[in-house]
Design an enzyme around this catalytic site. Structure first.
Site, PDB file in Angstrom:
ATOM      1  N   LYS A 269     -10.864   7.629  -2.952  1.00 10.09           N
ATOM      2  CA  LYS A 269     -10.669   7.017  -4.265  1.00 10.09           C
ATOM      3  C   LYS A 269      -9.553   6.004  -4.141  1.00 10.09           C
ATOM      4  O   LYS A 269      -8.677   6.136  -3.303  1.00 10.09           O
ATOM      5  CB  LYS A 269     -10.334   8.096  -5.304  1.00 10.09           C
ATOM      6  CG  LYS A 269     -10.269   7.591  -6.726  1.00 10.09           C
ATOM      7  CD  LYS A 269     -10.050   8.729  -7.700  1.00 10.09           C
ATOM      8  CE  LYS A 269     -11.321   9.455  -8.057  1.00 10.09           C
ATOM      9  NZ  LYS A 269     -11.135  10.358  -9.206  1.00 10.09           N
TER      10      LYS A 269
ATOM     11  N   ARG B 197       0.820  -1.218   0.000  1.00 14.72           N
ATOM     12  CA  ARG B 197       0.000   0.000   0.000  1.00 14.72           C
ATOM     13  C   ARG B 197       0.853   1.267   0.000  1.00 14.72           C
ATOM     14  O   ARG B 197       0.542   2.251  -0.679  1.00 14.72           O
ATOM     15  CB  ARG B 197      -0.930  -0.037   1.221  1.00 14.72           C
ATOM     16  CG  ARG B 197      -1.956   1.078   1.308  1.00 14.72           C
ATOM     17  CD  ARG B 197      -2.933   0.777   2.438  1.00 14.72           C
ATOM     18  NE  ARG B 197      -3.689   1.939   2.863  1.00 14.72           N
ATOM     19  CZ  ARG B 197      -4.837   2.342   2.327  1.00 14.72           C
ATOM     20  NH1 ARG B 197      -5.358   1.669   1.314  1.00 14.72           N
ATOM     21  NH2 ARG B 197      -5.470   3.409   2.791  1.00 14.72           N
TER      22      ARG B 197
ATOM     23  N   MET C 252      -6.522   8.083  -1.022  1.00 13.69           N
ATOM     24  CA  MET C 252      -6.609   6.631  -1.133  1.00 13.69           C
ATOM     25  C   MET C 252      -7.593   6.156  -0.066  1.00 13.69           C
ATOM     26  O   MET C 252      -7.470   6.516   1.104  1.00 13.69           O
ATOM     27  CB  MET C 252      -5.230   6.006  -0.894  1.00 13.69           C
ATOM     28  CG  MET C 252      -5.239   4.483  -0.922  1.00 13.69           C
ATOM     29  SD  MET C 252      -3.669   3.801  -0.320  1.00 13.69           S
ATOM     30  CE  MET C 252      -2.585   4.206  -1.690  1.00 13.69           C
ATOM     31  N   SER C 253      -8.571   5.363  -0.458  1.00 10.23           N
ATOM     32  CA  SER C 253      -9.574   4.881   0.486  1.00 10.23           C
ATOM     33  C   SER C 253      -8.945   4.050   1.598  1.00 10.23           C
ATOM     34  O   SER C 253      -7.906   3.415   1.409  1.00 10.23           O
ATOM     35  CB  SER C 253     -10.615   4.023  -0.235  1.00 10.23           C
ATOM     36  OG  SER C 253     -11.319   4.771  -1.194  1.00 10.23           O
ATOM     37  N   GLN C 254      -9.602   4.043   2.755  1.00 12.33           N
ATOM     38  CA  GLN C 254      -9.111   3.230   3.864  1.00 12.33           C
ATOM     39  C   GLN C 254      -9.112   1.758   3.466  1.00 12.33           C
ATOM     40  O   GLN C 254      -9.924   1.310   2.649  1.00 12.33           O
ATOM     41  CB  GLN C 254      -9.955   3.468   5.108  1.00 12.33           C
ATOM     42  CG  GLN C 254     -11.360   2.903   5.030  1.00 12.33           C
ATOM     43  CD  GLN C 254     -12.211   3.358   6.200  1.00 12.33           C
ATOM     44  OE1 GLN C 254     -12.829   4.417   6.147  1.00 12.33           O
ATOM     45  NE2 GLN C 254     -12.252   2.558   7.251  1.00 12.33           N
TER      46      GLN C 254
END
Length: 218
Positions: A217, A25, A51-53
């Protein structure tokens, strides 16, 4: 991250959990943000996006019910992280991003990490990507007022589409559509979420003032 943030909250597909463990990640984040890569929260990237969780990424990927050889369309490439997770499970992934700088950066990072089965395109995601249709699964990483008809048309019979949908830009429900026939779709509620607005010809025409909508996103 995987056990505490994802598996403990109900995501159990072993392929999804394995993909979340494998994809680095932090590699998809700007250097100053990499210490936050595994926090249970969205992380800023570029172009005022995030960046989404991790949990949201895992939840949406699991909801696609992937089988391993699927042809998948992602709308909203963002950093490219979610596309990489999809690429670990699906047969082929096409991801569409409307912001050129994000599309270019995502394509470069995915290529660098060896995700040759992920194609990145810069376009209006509300129109999908007809050239690679039909799709076994479609995931939309932005919230729209309704599911775009173009995306529904590009879904195979039996295919699944997961997307945040809401009447305004403040909050959405995460829904899964399963295409049962030419014009027959089953709709399921998966939870409440907040995402960046889906902008485009079949989405919102413009975002609400900055600061009013959570920006998530892939």
């Amino acid at each position: 991250m995987v056990e505490r943030q994802i598996a403990a909250r109900g995501v159990h597909d072993p392929r999804v959990l394995a993909a979340m463990r494998k994809v680095p990640r932090e590699a998809f984040l700007p250097e100053p943000m990499r210490d936050l890569a595994y926090e249970d929260a969205p992380v800023p990237i570029a172009a005022e996006q995030t960046m989404s969780q991790p949990y949201i990424v895992a939840l949406m990927v699991e909801a696609l019910l992937l089988q391993g050889s699927d042809n998948v369309l992602e709308i909203g490439a963002g950093s490219g992280y979610a596309a990489a997770v999809l690429g670990e499970i699906a047969g082929h992934v096409t991801t569409v991003e409307r912001i050129a700088t994000l599309a270019d950066a995502a394509a470069a990072k995915l290529a660098e990490l060896g995700y040759g089965d992920v194609d990145v395109h810069r376009s209006d995601g509300t129109r999908g990507w007809p050239a690679a249709a039909p799709y076994d699964a479609i995931v939309v990483a932005a919230g729209g007022p309704q599911v775009p008809e173009s995306l529904k048309a590009q879904l195979k019979i039996g295919g699944r589409l997961v997307m945040p949908v809401g009447a305004d830009q403040q909050a959405q429900e995460l829904v899964r559509l399963t295409r049962l026939g030419e014009a027959d779709f089953k709709r399921e509620h998966l939870g409440d979420v907040r995402f960046v607005p889906l902008l485009g010809a079949e989405g919102w025409q413009q975002p609400e003032p900055a600061g009013r909508t959570a920006r998530e996103k892939g």
